[in-house]
Motif scaffolding. Structure first.
Motif, PDB file in Angstrom:
ATOM      1  N   TRP A   1       4.381  12.159   9.347  1.00 22.92           N
ATOM      2  CA  TRP A   1       3.507  11.886   8.203  1.00 22.92           C
ATOM      3  C   TRP A   1       2.928  13.170   7.618  1.00 22.92           C
ATOM      4  CZ3 TRP A   1       2.144   9.077   4.329  1.00 22.92           C
ATOM      5  CH2 TRP A   1       0.833   9.030   3.838  1.00 22.92           C
ATOM      6  N   LEU A   2       2.156  13.902   8.426  1.00 23.53           N
ATOM      7  CA  LEU A   2       1.473  15.089   7.897  1.00 23.53           C
ATOM      8  C   LEU A   2       2.445  16.197   7.529  1.00 23.53           C
ATOM      9  CD1 LEU A   2      -1.542  15.238  10.379  1.00 23.53           C
ATOM     10  CD2 LEU A   2      -1.560  14.377   8.033  1.00 23.53           C
ATOM     11  N   ASP A   3       3.382  16.502   8.434  1.00 18.59           N
ATOM     12  CA  ASP A   3       4.292  17.626   8.191  1.00 18.59           C
ATOM     13  C   ASP A   3       5.214  17.373   7.010  1.00 18.59           C
ATOM     14  OD1 ASP A   3       3.118  18.857  10.311  1.00 18.59           O
ATOM     15  OD2 ASP A   3       4.797  18.610  11.702  1.00 18.59           O
ATOM     16  N   GLY A   4       5.409  16.117   6.642  1.00 19.55           N
ATOM     17  CA  GLY A   4       6.236  15.784   5.487  1.00 19.55           C
ATOM     18  C   GLY A   4       5.446  15.699   4.193  1.00 19.55           C
ATOM     19  N   GLY A   5       4.193  16.152   4.244  1.00 20.85           N
ATOM     20  CA  GLY A   5       3.381  16.137   3.040  1.00 20.85           C
ATOM     21  C   GLY A   5       2.807  14.783   2.689  1.00 20.85           C
ATOM     22  N   ARG A   6       2.762  13.864   3.665  1.00 19.56           N
ATOM     23  CA  ARG A   6       2.215  12.511   3.483  1.00 19.56           C
ATOM     24  C   ARG A   6       2.893  11.792   2.311  1.00 19.56           C
ATOM     25  NH1 ARG A   6      -4.255  12.911   3.562  1.00 19.56           N
ATOM     26  NH2 ARG A   6      -3.835  14.186   1.714  1.00 19.56           N
ATOM     27  N   LYS A   7       4.228  11.868   2.293  1.00 21.11           N
ATOM     28  CA  LYS A   7       5.000  11.232   1.220  1.00 21.11           C
ATOM     29  C   LYS A   7       5.570   9.876   1.635  1.00 21.11           C
ATOM     30  CE  LYS A   7       4.578  14.832  -1.514  1.00 21.11           C
ATOM     31  NZ  LYS A   7       3.685  14.780  -2.706  1.00 21.11           N
ATOM     32  N   VAL A   8       5.870   9.735   2.935  1.00 22.74           N
ATOM     33  CA  VAL A   8       6.501   8.499   3.423  1.00 22.74           C
ATOM     34  C   VAL A   8       5.754   8.043   4.666  1.00 22.74           C
ATOM     35  CG1 VAL A   8       8.601   7.418   4.292  1.00 22.74           C
ATOM     36  CG2 VAL A   8       8.758   9.216   2.543  1.00 22.74           C
ATOM     37  N   LEU A   9       5.236   6.813   4.633  1.00 20.99           N
ATOM     38  CA  LEU A   9       4.526   6.283   5.792  1.00 20.99           C
ATOM     39  C   LEU A   9       5.496   6.008   6.929  1.00 20.99           C
ATOM     40  CD1 LEU A   9       2.145   3.886   3.891  1.00 20.99           C
ATOM     41  CD2 LEU A   9       1.406   5.672   5.478  1.00 20.99           C
ATOM     42  N   PRO A  10       5.088   6.315   8.168  1.00 26.65           N
ATOM     43  CA  PRO A  10       5.999   6.109   9.301  1.00 26.65           C
ATOM     44  C   PRO A  10       6.234   4.645   9.625  1.00 26.65           C
ATOM     45  CG  PRO A  10       3.866   6.908  10.069  1.00 26.65           C
ATOM     46  CD  PRO A  10       3.839   6.984   8.583  1.00 26.65           C
ATOM     47  N   HIS A  11       5.344   3.770   9.203  1.00 22.93           N
ATOM     48  CA  HIS A  11       5.557   2.333   9.394  1.00 22.93           C
ATOM     49  C   HIS A  11       4.664   1.586   8.423  1.00 22.93           C
ATOM     50  CE1 HIS A  11       1.731   2.196  11.536  1.00 22.93           C
ATOM     51  NE2 HIS A  11       2.164   3.129  12.363  1.00 22.93           N
ATOM     52  N   ALA A  12       4.854   0.284   8.331  1.00 21.10           N
ATOM     53  CA  ALA A  12       4.049  -0.511   7.404  1.00 21.10           C
ATOM     54  C   ALA A  12       2.586  -0.479   7.830  1.00 21.10           C
ATOM     55  CB  ALA A  12       4.561  -1.948   7.374  1.00 21.10           C
ATOM     56  N   PRO A  13       1.695  -0.131   6.920  1.00 21.26           N
ATOM     57  CA  PRO A  13       0.274  -0.044   7.286  1.00 21.26           C
ATOM     58  C   PRO A  13      -0.365  -1.422   7.394  1.00 21.26           C
ATOM     59  CG  PRO A  13       0.531   0.387   4.950  1.00 21.26           C
ATOM     60  CD  PRO A  13       1.925   0.233   5.513  1.00 21.26           C
TER      61      PRO A  13
ATOM     62  N   LEU B   1       0.859  -1.184   0.000  1.00 18.40           N
ATOM     63  CA  LEU B   1       0.000   0.000   0.000  1.00 18.40           C
ATOM     64  C   LEU B   1       0.894   1.233   0.000  1.00 18.40           C
ATOM     65  CD1 LEU B   1      -3.136   0.617   0.272  1.00 18.40           C
ATOM     66  CD2 LEU B   1      -2.614   1.164   2.644  1.00 18.40           C
ATOM     67  N   SER B   2       0.772   2.053  -1.006  1.00 15.47           N
ATOM     68  CA  SER B   2       1.643   3.222  -1.125  1.00 15.47           C
ATOM     69  C   SER B   2       1.196   4.347  -0.203  1.00 15.47           C
ATOM     70  CB  SER B   2       1.640   3.724  -2.571  1.00 15.47           C
ATOM     71  OG  SER B   2       0.369   4.267  -2.895  1.00 15.47           O
ATOM     72  N   ALA B   3       2.086   5.293   0.027  1.00 14.79           N
ATOM     73  CA  ALA B   3       1.745   6.466   0.822  1.00 14.79           C
ATOM     74  C   ALA B   3       0.618   7.257   0.159  1.00 14.79           C
ATOM     75  CB  ALA B   3       2.978   7.345   1.007  1.00 14.79           C
ATOM     76  N   ALA B   4       0.660   7.349  -1.165  1.00 16.17           N
ATOM     77  CA  ALA B   4      -0.384   8.094  -1.877  1.00 16.17           C
ATOM     78  C   ALA B   4      -1.745   7.422  -1.709  1.00 16.17           C
ATOM     79  CB  ALA B   4      -0.021   8.200  -3.355  1.00 16.17           C
ATOM     80  N   HIS B   5      -1.762   6.095  -1.739  1.00 17.46           N
ATOM     81  CA  HIS B   5      -3.012   5.362  -1.557  1.00 17.46           C
ATOM     82  C   HIS B   5      -3.536   5.570  -0.141  1.00 17.46           C
ATOM     83  CE1 HIS B   5      -5.258   1.325  -2.529  1.00 17.46           C
ATOM     84  NE2 HIS B   5      -6.060   2.267  -2.090  1.00 17.46           N
ATOM     85  N   PHE B   6      -2.652   5.484   0.842  1.00 10.75           N
ATOM     86  CA  PHE B   6      -3.020   5.707   2.244  1.00 10.75           C
ATOM     87  C   PHE B   6      -3.621   7.106   2.404  1.00 10.75           C
ATOM     88  CE2 PHE B   6      -2.570   6.486   6.705  1.00 10.75           C
ATOM     89  CZ  PHE B   6      -2.489   5.251   7.344  1.00 10.75           C
ATOM     90  N   ALA B   7      -2.960   8.101   1.832  1.00 10.70           N
ATOM     91  CA  ALA B   7      -3.441   9.482   1.940  1.00 10.70           C
ATOM     92  C   ALA B   7      -4.792   9.656   1.266  1.00 10.70           C
ATOM     93  CB  ALA B   7      -2.412  10.438   1.332  1.00 10.70           C
ATOM     94  N   SER B   8      -5.016   8.946   0.164  1.00 14.10           N
ATOM     95  CA  SER B   8      -6.290   9.076  -0.530  1.00 14.10           C
ATOM     96  C   SER B   8      -7.442   8.522   0.308  1.00 14.10           C
ATOM     97  CB  SER B   8      -6.244   8.361  -1.885  1.00 14.10           C
ATOM     98  OG  SER B   8      -6.273   6.944  -1.737  1.00 14.10           O
ATOM     99  N   VAL B   9      -7.174   7.484   1.095  1.00 10.31           N
ATOM    100  CA  VAL B   9      -8.209   6.954   1.983  1.00 10.31           C
ATOM    101  C   VAL B   9      -8.505   7.972   3.082  1.00 10.31           C
ATOM    102  CG1 VAL B   9      -8.884   5.059   3.504  1.00 10.31           C
ATOM    103  CG2 VAL B   9      -7.499   4.589   1.477  1.00 10.31           C
ATOM    104  N   GLU B  10      -7.472   8.609   3.615  1.00 10.97           N
ATOM    105  CA  GLU B  10      -7.693   9.670   4.606  1.00 10.97           C
ATOM    106  C   GLU B  10      -8.564  10.780   4.025  1.00 10.97           C
ATOM    107  OE1 GLU B  10      -3.792   9.553   7.524  1.00 10.97           O
ATOM    108  OE2 GLU B  10      -3.688  10.775   5.701  1.00 10.97           O
TER     109      GLU B  10
END
Length: 366
Positions: free
Chosen positions: A210-222, A11-20
Motif C-alpha cells: 500500500w504505502l510503497d506503491g504510493g497508496r494507489k491500489v488497496l491490498p484488499h476490499a476495505p 471506497l476508492s484508494a484515494a478516499h481511503f488515503a484521505s482518511v489516513e
C-alpha cells in the motif's frame, strides 16, 4: 429495496488515503499512518509482533490490564521483558521510567498505555516521551482511550508506534483502527525475522503493498461502513474543534468526580489524585459492604442506557466505571449516572445526598 448502509459505491484508494491523512493530522504526525481493518487489538498486537523479538529488551509499563496484555505478547515474541507495575489507582511517572532505564541500559523498547479506561488513570506521556527519547528506545503507545479526550501529539512526544481506536472518545466505530509508524519503527520491522508477513497482523504487508506503491491500489476490499464512520467522526472533531471535544471530556470527568464525592454512601474516586485521572472515564471505589457489579446492575435496571459498568475481573467487586466518553461526555449522562448510583446505594441502606451530588457536579462542569 435499498438502504443507506447498502448499495454504496466502492471506497476508492484515494478516499481511503484521505482518511489516513486526516487521522495523521489529528495525531499531529508526519509519520506514515495505516488504517487497519479491525478493532484496535489488531494493530496493538501487530505493532509489537512486528518490532519485538528474541533480541529485544522491553520495558513494559503496567498501569492496568492492557499493560499486562502487552507484556504477554512481548514474552511470546521472545523478548526479554522488564515490567514496571504501579498500583492501578495511580499513574507512572517519568522519574520511574528514568530509573528503570538507568538500571537496565539495554532496554530498547518501551510500551505504555496513555489512558487506561479500565482503571481510570492517565499517564504523563509528554514527560515520559522525553525520557525515552534521551535513552534511544523505540516508544510504543496505546492511545485508544485517550485520543479525543486529551491531547495525543505523536511527533512532539517522540512516539514511534501510536495505536488509536475510534470507539471511545472519538465517538466512532469499533471495527476499524489506526497506527502511526515512524521510519525507525519500519526499519526495526524490516530487520526482524519474526515480524508477521502475509498475515492479518502484518504491518509490513501494508507498507509494501500500500504505502510503497504510493497508496494507489488497496491490498484488499476495505471495511467500507467502518471507514465512512471513522471519516465522519474525524470530521466531527475537526468541525467542533479538538479543544472543545477534549474540554467536554475534561468537564465530564471533573463533574463525575465531584458529584461522587458529594454523593457519599461510601463511594470515592478510585484514582486518588485528580491530575492522574483520565478524562475518558471515571472509576469509583465502592464501600466494602457493597459489591460493585451488583450496584451497577441495580443502577442499570432503572436506566439501561446509562454509561455504567463494573470493573473487569477481580475489580468487579470494588470498581465502578462511569464511561463518559463520546456521545456520553455530557452533563446529562453524568447526572443520570450519579442519580442512579445514589438510588441504588440508598436501597442498600446507605446515606446519600442526591441534591448535593447534583449541585457539585453542576458546579464542577466547566
Amino acid at each position: 429495496m435499498t438502504h443507506p448502509f447498502l448499495d454504496l459505491p466502492p471506497l476508492s484508494a484515494a478516499h481511503f488515503a484521505s482518511v489516513e491523512d486526516r487521522v495523521a493530522r489529528l495525531l499531529g504526525t508526519g509519520h506514515d499512518v495505516v488504517i487497519m481493518q479491525g478493532e484496535a487489538l489488531l494493530p496493538l498486537e501487530g505493532a509489537i509482533r512486528g518490532t519485538a523479538g528474541p533480541g529485544t529488551t522491553a520495558l513494559n509499563v503496567i498501569t492496568g490490564p492492557y499493560g499486562q496484555t502487552f507484556g504477554n505478547w512481548l514474552r511470546d515474541c521472545g523478548a526479554k521483558v522488564i515490567d514496571l507495575a504501579v498500583p492501578f489507582h495511580t499513574a507512572v511517572s517519568a522519574g520511574q521510567i528514568r530509573e528503570a532505564l538507568a538500571e537496565h541500559p539495554e532496554i530498547d523498547f518501551v510500551s505504555l498505555v496513555h489512558a487506561e479506561a479500565a482503571t481510570g488513570n492517565t499517564n504523563p506521556v509528554a514527560e515520559i516521551g522525553e525520557v525515552v527519547r534521551e535513552h534511544g528506545a523505540l516508544f510504543y503507545l496505546d492511545a485508544v482511550a485517550s485520543v479525543g479526550a486529551e491531547p495525543v501529539l505523536v511527533d512532539a512526544w517522540g512516539v514511534d508506534l501510536c495505536v488509536i481506536g475510534a470507539q471511545k472518545a472519538m465517538g466512532g466505530p469499533a471495527g476499524v483502527s489506526a497506527v502511526s509508524v515512524s521510519e525507525r519503527a519500519w526499519a526495526r520491522m524490516a530487520a526482524n525475522p519474526g515480524a508477521p508477513r502475509r498475515s492479518y497482523l502484518s504491518l509490513l504487508d501494508w507498507k509494501e503493498r500500500w504505502l510503497d506503491g504510493g497508496r494507489k491500489v488497496l491490498p484488499h476490499a476495505p471495511a467500507q461502513l467502518e471507514m465512512l464512520a471513522l471519516e465522519a467522526c474525524v470530521e466531527r472533531i475537526e468541525t467542533q474543534g479538538p479543544a472543545a471535544v477534549m474540554g467536554r471530556h475534561r468537564a465530564a470527568a471533573a463533574a463525575t468526580r465531584a458529584g461522587a464525592v458529594a454523593l457519599g454512601g461510601g463511594l470515592e474516586p478510585y484514582v486518588h489524585a485528580a491530575r492522574e485521572a483520565a478524562p475518558v472515564a471515571t472509576t469509583l471505589r465502592t464501600p466494602a459492604s457493597v459489591v460493585a457489579s451488583e450496584l451497577v446492575a441495580r443502577a442499570l435496571a432503572a436506566d439501561p442506557a446509562l454509561p455504567l459498568a463494573a470493573g473487569g475481573g477481580a475489580l468487579a467487586k470494588e470498581m465502578i466505571r462511569v464511561n463518559h466518553y463520546g456521545a456520553d461526555a455530557t452533563a446529562g449522562a453524568v447526572q443520570g449516572c450519579l442519580a442512579a448510583l445514589g438510588a441504588a446505594l440508598a436501597e442498600k441502606g446507605l446515606t446519600v445526598d442526591l441534591e448535593g451530588a447534583r449541585r457539585a457536579a453542576q458546579d464542577a462542569w466547566r
